[in-house]
Design an enzyme around this catalytic site. Sequence first.
Site, PDB file in Angstrom:
ATOM      1  N   LYS A   1       0.891  -1.193   0.007  1.00 59.36           N
ATOM      2  CA  LYS A   1       0.071  -0.258  -0.021  1.00 59.36           C
ATOM      3  C   LYS A   1       1.010   1.163   0.030  1.00 59.36           C
ATOM      4  O   LYS A   1       1.933   1.165   0.386  1.00 59.36           O
ATOM      5  CB  LYS A   1      -0.738   0.054   1.494  1.00 59.36           C
ATOM      6  CG  LYS A   1      -2.134  -0.985   1.325  1.00 59.36           C
ATOM      7  CD  LYS A   1      -2.806  -0.955   2.799  1.00 59.36           C
ATOM      8  CE  LYS A   1      -3.805  -2.015   2.885  1.00 59.36           C
ATOM      9  NZ  LYS A   1      -4.971  -1.624   1.894  1.00 59.36           N
TER      10      LYS A   1
ATOM     11  N   GLU B   1      -6.696  -9.149   0.180  1.00 57.52           N
ATOM     12  CA  GLU B   1      -6.159 -10.254   1.100  1.00 57.52           C
ATOM     13  C   GLU B   1      -7.591 -11.063   1.959  1.00 57.52           C
ATOM     14  O   GLU B   1      -7.780 -11.786   2.444  1.00 57.52           O
ATOM     15  CB  GLU B   1      -5.119 -10.088   2.142  1.00 57.52           C
ATOM     16  CG  GLU B   1      -5.443  -9.559   3.108  1.00 57.52           C
ATOM     17  CD  GLU B   1      -5.856  -8.106   2.997  1.00 57.52           C
ATOM     18  OE1 GLU B   1      -6.586  -7.398   4.021  1.00 57.52           O
ATOM     19  OE2 GLU B   1      -5.573  -7.320   1.958  1.00 57.52           O
TER      20      GLU B   1
ATOM     21  N   ARG C   1     -10.583 -11.107   1.590  1.00 61.33           N
ATOM     22  CA  ARG C   1     -11.784 -12.194   0.927  1.00 61.33           C
ATOM     23  C   ARG C   1     -11.188 -13.656   1.075  1.00 61.33           C
ATOM     24  O   ARG C   1     -11.758 -14.620   1.074  1.00 61.33           O
ATOM     25  CB  ARG C   1     -11.862 -11.678  -0.566  1.00 61.33           C
ATOM     26  CG  ARG C   1     -10.988 -11.752  -1.603  1.00 61.33           C
ATOM     27  CD  ARG C   1     -11.064 -10.771  -2.828  1.00 61.33           C
ATOM     28  NE  ARG C   1     -11.132  -9.390  -2.311  1.00 61.33           N
ATOM     29  CZ  ARG C   1     -11.504  -8.452  -3.058  1.00 61.33           C
ATOM     30  NH1 ARG C   1     -11.483  -8.754  -4.617  1.00 61.33           N
ATOM     31  NH2 ARG C   1     -11.158  -7.284  -2.833  1.00 61.33           N
TER      32      ARG C   1
END
Length: 523
Positions: free
Chosen positions: A298, A370, A372
Amino acid sequence: MYVQQMTMLILRKTVATAARTKSCRLFSASQTHLNDRKGLVLGAFEKEGEEAGLHLTEAAASFDKNISGKLSELLEISGPALKKGRSRIFYGIHKDYPCVAIVGLGKTSAGVCGSENWDTGKENIRQAASVGCRLLQDLEVNHVEVDGCGDAQSAAEGAALGLFQYDELKSKKKTKVTTQLHGSSDSIGWQKGVKYADGQNLARLLMEAPANHITPTAFANTIEEKLTMHSERVTINKRSQAWIEQQQMGAFLSVSRGSEEPPVFLELHYSGSPDSKQAPLLLVGKGITFDSGGISLKPSPSMDAMRADMGGAATVCASIVTAAALKLPVNIIGLAPLCENMPSGKATKPGDVVTARNGKTIQVDNTDAEGRLVLADALCYGHTFNPRAIVNVATLTGAMDVALGSAATGVFTNSDWLWEQLHKASVVTGDRVWRMPLFQHYTRQVTDSQLADLNNIGKYSRSGGACTAAAFLREFVSAPHWAHLDIAGVMSNKDEVPYLRKGMSGRPTRTLVEFAAGLANSG
């Protein structure tokens, strides 16, 4: 001359010592008086129609009568009539309450509003109680009595939610304030409101705490500690990595492998129903205690907020703690796959293919999608309990924040009945939900994968991201009553919810509790 000088010197020292002693005594007395101070929060409605002014609540009118109408007089001369959420503080008008806060409640006719999807009257009371209590807290008043304003539960929720401040790691802390109901006999409603708010505040505490303090293991231990007093109704299983491997939860393990912190699969069983064979409500919460994005790292701005990426697990576990405190007559199972998503030489790489518990293969094209993956294995495992309904909760997609902002939690469901139950609960709590589409259109985008059965980001990664994420989860659900709650947009509060301070929100804990209570009452 010398004797005279010495006499004057001794006299000055005596006066100075006496002055210092008097000053210390005054400070001490003042401090004692401050520590013993009580405050009072009262409500006032706006008069409707052409008549201007205020209409005091029953408790406020009784207080006003007790002081010979002085409160009404002060309100009249101190400025324009109080609008909703506005306040005045008066000092020294009653010997037992050095500080009295009067807060506007809006119109007496406020109730359920179809366009807003909540009960405006309840929301106004929550806001008023929060505003009044925070004003008195800023004055370092440490005990506050709160006007029930005709709805003691909402008043208690507003007071407790408004006073919460995460300052566990600060040297200088906010004044700790105790509250109690004033001018009402509805102590049951008040206590219920306190428990609802305590549940949300527990979720806020977990979400706000730094990731080095709330690791997967620390999270599980915290929930275990909170449930200790309910041990006769609650069973706690803190599953280890060896158990996770035994269960062949390859999707979950693909996320945790990059971190030095071991994963934990937290399993809670609350047996509240007199019928031990009653099918349970299954709650599943995403528990990423820190999300760096993994190899798909990120951007660094605001990455610190990803300490709250376990908001789904926090709200689910806090809901079960609250259900136990309320002794709800319903069986609930809570599942929280807990881990960190970190980059390392062992981390999952974009393009890797992993196998979920149900045997489906997943091409992981973005390691920052991640949540899910951990939910997929938890949902598969949850089906083994034959639940009456499944609700999973997750800070799943930034796309959900773009779609709804902080106004409501997005709900994707295959069940009209389950949607109606969740929506009804949210109208009561004011923590709203909004139904989102679960079309086959989105399913086709996640099942079109070059290397595996599924792709974790879908064919068009930027389009309908919240919807494709929900479609992905649906591939691991066979139950007829399932709902996915994407809480990414409601994860934090700036100033949108007036009875919450800035920070992690703990939403939608109260809606989950109200939903579970509704199921308990419906049998």
